[in-house]
Design an enzyme around this catalytic site. Structure first.
Site: not given
Ligand code: NDP
Length: 317
Positions: A232, A280
């Site tokens: 983001r 995006h």
């Molecule tokens: P998930 O919820 O499956 O994965 C999120 C990951 O981030 C997990 O590994 C999680 O850790 C980690 N995480 C979250 N908070 C923290 C933190 N504070 N410190 C360290 N690690 C953290 O999400 P997705 O993979 O499905 O999507 C991720 C993001 O990608 C979305 O939220 C969105 O913002 C972005 N996105 C962008 C798109 C675009 O077109 N540019 C399209 C789709 C998504 P843990 O494994 O321990 O839970």
């Protein structure tokens, strides 16, 4: 609890109204029986128990007292949560993959080829009609650190590990994937950064991850670092990026997401020679797969059986 078999009212909203007809058509094609309802700003609540939304306006959920579950037609729920209007007792459900992981892995691989093989120089050589081959690029020289090893990050990690790149991954809890050096939490952050040359951000936007791409982060990368932001726009401190590029702390940035979208005309990112901008599009939504997933989860919800993708409201993702 079984939510009954009668026709269900579903509240639909997208900031791009034309997509809503597509959603409705795909949901009907999945055999789902429902009545679509809509609510424009200033109108009375609909009384729907289910909503399917993208980028809702702030008052959409206001006084929707019957609402039980909201399906977000995207993986990131930051826009729904920051509106602050969704009551805590309403389940918020995100898209899981729906084809985005493969698209985003492809985007990262393309960016990596651009960066590591310096493809821009071949374009300028072609403009001069000059034949200028370059020496072999050793992928070992380009360790890639991935911020976020969830549904999408883990697919990106697997795809680039398959190309031979050293891959490091960072998550909140320690995650283990073949070919990925795992790091977790604040304790693992410094080591993760100091082993990475290309930094790929695919974290969710939460209070903890806001501005995680900043001067301090960039200055810990290996020399000649490059950042790819597909999470983001608010993950990135824009001023810090420009400073790091100008100081040579970073050599380039590939940016798909921005604080303000569309990226305003005249913004320095448009013309910076070390910045690649895309609008995006790294993880465009396959609406058919998205509606198929939502239809499956809606059926589970109606039957009172558990399903995945429900947001942990405290963690924010
Ligand atoms: P998930 O919820 O499956 O994965 C999120 C990951 O981030 C997990 O590994 C999680 O850790 C980690 N995480 C979250 N908070 C923290 C933190 N504070 N410190 C360290 N690690 C953290 O999400 P997705 O993979 O499905 O999507 C991720 C993001 O990608 C979305 O939220 C969105 O913002 C972005 N996105 C962008 C798109 C675009 O077109 N540019 C399209 C789709 C998504 P843990 O494994 O321990 O839970």
């Amino acid at each position: 609890m079984n939510k009954g078999a009668s026709s269900l009212e579903i509240l639909f909203y997208s900031d791009k109204p034309e997509v809503v007809e597509t959603w409705i058509a795909y949901l009907r094609a999945e055999g789902l029986d429902f009545k679509p309802v809509f609510r424009e700003p200033g109108q009375e609540p609909t009384g729907a128990r289910v909503a399917i939304v993208w980028m809702p306006y702030e008052q959409l959920f206001d006084k929707e007292a019957q609402l039980e579950v909201v399906f977000n037609v995207g993986a990131g729920v930051d826009a729904v949560l920051t509106s602050g209007m969704l009551p805590e007792n309403v389940d918020l459900v995100r898209l899981e993959d729906s084809g985005m992981g493969a698209k985003m892995a492809e985007y990262v691989i393309h960016a990596l080829a651009e960066i590591t093989r310096d493809m821009a120089q071949f374009r300028s050589a072609q403009a001069q009609q000059a034949w200028q081959p370059q020496p072999h690029v050793y992928v070992e020289d380009w360790p890639v650190g991935i911020l976020g090893l969830g549904v999408i990050g883990s697919q990106i990690a697997a795809s680039i590990a398959a190309l031979g790149y050293p891959v490091l991954g960072w998550s909140r809890r320690q995650r283990h994937f073949d070919g990925v050096e795992p790091y977790a939490g604040a304790d693992g952050f410094g080591k993760f950064l100091s082993g990475s040359r290309v930094l790929v951000n695919v974290l969710p936007l939460t209070p903890e991850t806001h501005h995680i791409l900043n001067w301090d982060t960039f200055s810990q990368l290996l020399p000649g670092g490059h950042v790819i932001n597909i999470g983001r726009g608010d993950h990135l401190n824009e001023d810090d990026l420009l400073e790091c590029l100008d100081a040579g702390t970073l050599s380039g940035a590939t940016l798909d997401v921005f604080k303000t979208e569309p990226l305003p005309s005249g913004h320095p990112f448009w013309t910076h020679p070390a910045i690649q901008v895309t609008p995006h599009i790294s993880g465009t939504t396959n609406q058919r797969l998205a509606m198929r997933q939502i239809a499956t989860k809606l059926r589970a919800w109606r039957a009172g059986t558990p399903f995945t993708g429900v947001i942990d409201r405290r963690a924010g993702y």
